[in-house]
Design an enzyme around this catalytic site. Sequence first.
Site, PDB file in Angstrom:
ATOM      1  N   ASP A  37      -8.692  28.054  35.910  1.00  0.00           N
ATOM      2  CA  ASP A  37      -8.102  29.000  34.947  1.00  0.00           C
ATOM      3  C   ASP A  37      -9.083  30.026  34.346  1.00  0.00           C
ATOM      4  O   ASP A  37      -9.054  30.258  33.128  1.00  0.00           O
ATOM      5  CB  ASP A  37      -7.419  28.229  33.800  1.00  0.00           C
ATOM      6  CG  ASP A  37      -6.271  27.347  34.266  1.00  0.00           C
ATOM      7  OD1 ASP A  37      -6.000  27.284  35.476  1.00  0.00           O
ATOM      8  OD2 ASP A  37      -5.636  26.707  33.409  1.00  0.00           O
ATOM      9  N   ASP A  49      -3.288  29.433  35.755  1.00  0.00           N
ATOM     10  CA  ASP A  49      -2.202  29.108  34.838  1.00  0.00           C
ATOM     11  C   ASP A  49      -1.153  30.213  35.014  1.00  0.00           C
ATOM     12  O   ASP A  49      -1.503  31.406  34.980  1.00  0.00           O
ATOM     13  CB  ASP A  49      -2.783  29.107  33.409  1.00  0.00           C
ATOM     14  CG  ASP A  49      -2.081  28.162  32.465  1.00  0.00           C
ATOM     15  OD1 ASP A  49      -1.632  27.081  32.890  1.00  0.00           O
ATOM     16  OD2 ASP A  49      -1.981  28.512  31.261  1.00  0.00           O
ATOM     17  N   HIS A 108       0.855  33.248  26.916  1.00  0.00           N
ATOM     18  CA  HIS A 108      -0.363  33.500  27.699  1.00  0.00           C
ATOM     19  C   HIS A 108      -0.072  33.319  29.181  1.00  0.00           C
ATOM     20  O   HIS A 108       0.861  32.612  29.570  1.00  0.00           O
ATOM     21  CB  HIS A 108      -1.489  32.542  27.272  1.00  0.00           C
ATOM     22  CG  HIS A 108      -1.182  31.107  27.580  1.00  0.00           C
ATOM     23  ND1 HIS A 108      -0.371  30.318  26.801  1.00  0.00           N
ATOM     24  CD2 HIS A 108      -1.550  30.320  28.631  1.00  0.00           C
ATOM     25  CE1 HIS A 108      -0.256  29.127  27.344  1.00  0.00           C
ATOM     26  NE2 HIS A 108      -0.954  29.088  28.461  1.00  0.00           N
ATOM     27  N   LYS A 166      -0.068  26.819  38.558  1.00  0.00           N
ATOM     28  CA  LYS A 166       0.526  25.680  37.837  1.00  0.00           C
ATOM     29  C   LYS A 166       1.147  26.157  36.533  1.00  0.00           C
ATOM     30  O   LYS A 166       0.772  27.222  36.021  1.00  0.00           O
ATOM     31  CB  LYS A 166      -0.538  24.622  37.553  1.00  0.00           C
ATOM     32  CG  LYS A 166      -1.656  25.143  36.675  1.00  0.00           C
ATOM     33  CD  LYS A 166      -2.725  24.107  36.447  1.00  0.00           C
ATOM     34  CE  LYS A 166      -3.850  24.672  35.609  1.00  0.00           C
ATOM     35  NZ  LYS A 166      -3.436  25.074  34.246  1.00  0.00           N
ATOM     36  N   CYS A 220      -7.403  22.025  30.380  1.00  0.00           N
ATOM     37  CA  CYS A 220      -7.125  22.009  31.820  1.00  0.00           C
ATOM     38  C   CYS A 220      -8.254  21.402  32.640  1.00  0.00           C
ATOM     39  O   CYS A 220      -7.997  20.715  33.633  1.00  0.00           O
ATOM     40  CB  CYS A 220      -6.752  23.406  32.285  1.00  0.00           C
ATOM     41  SG  CYS A 220      -5.142  23.883  31.608  1.00  0.00           S
TER      42      CYS A 220
END
Length: 210
Positions: A14, A52, A87, A112, A157
């Site tokens: 991410d 993300d 976000h 994801k 994460c």
Amino acid sequence: MIKPGERDCLIVVDVQNDFCPGGALAVADGNAVVSVINRLMGGFAHCILTQDWHPQGHQSFASAQPGSEPFQTIKAPYGDQTLWPDHCVQGSRGAEFHLALQTDRAELILRKGFRPQIDSYSAFYENDRQTTTGLAGYLRERNFSRLFFAGLATDFCVRYSAEDARREGFEAVVIEDACRAIDLEGSLVAAWESLDVCGAQRILSDAIAA
Ligand code: VGL
Ligand code: ZN
């Protein structure tokens, strides 16, 4: 000194604009991981990136839960869920990788958090802890045995990805100076404790041969 081999894979978690200063869910000093990770990539034969990737109105956004505020915890059907500012909305500038992050050598980009009703911190299991992303199967078919983790954020994460790597039977190594944390109510201390308990290793990037 660790010299990464054919069964080692670097997983870069991410490293996206929204997690860097100026972004919607900025991690303090988040952009500092970019140069460390670019350097690390040179030492690894194999690298994958995670991204993300939320639809607008995602369940984890405070804006989607009337009367709630970012960083509050709610009860989702699958358990506690922290609410975040909007976000990494699919296709937005905030969801793009940091411009200076080297992405050319990534062999897979795993997205994801795309299911509207489930958040996913981990690159392996979504936050219901049952829905899989398919990553474990991919990594096994590629015959990787040891996974190195870098990116954002250490206490969300990166943490859950490294823990699930252990759960899936991989060796897991977190490269501390290639990560930065959100540190919400002690979450960073909790993350290192929990990573230690599940047998993840913690190293600094200078332990890896370039
Ligand atoms: C993350 C919170 C929400 C992360 C992603 O990448 O650590 N944290 N979505
Ligand atoms: Zn997210």
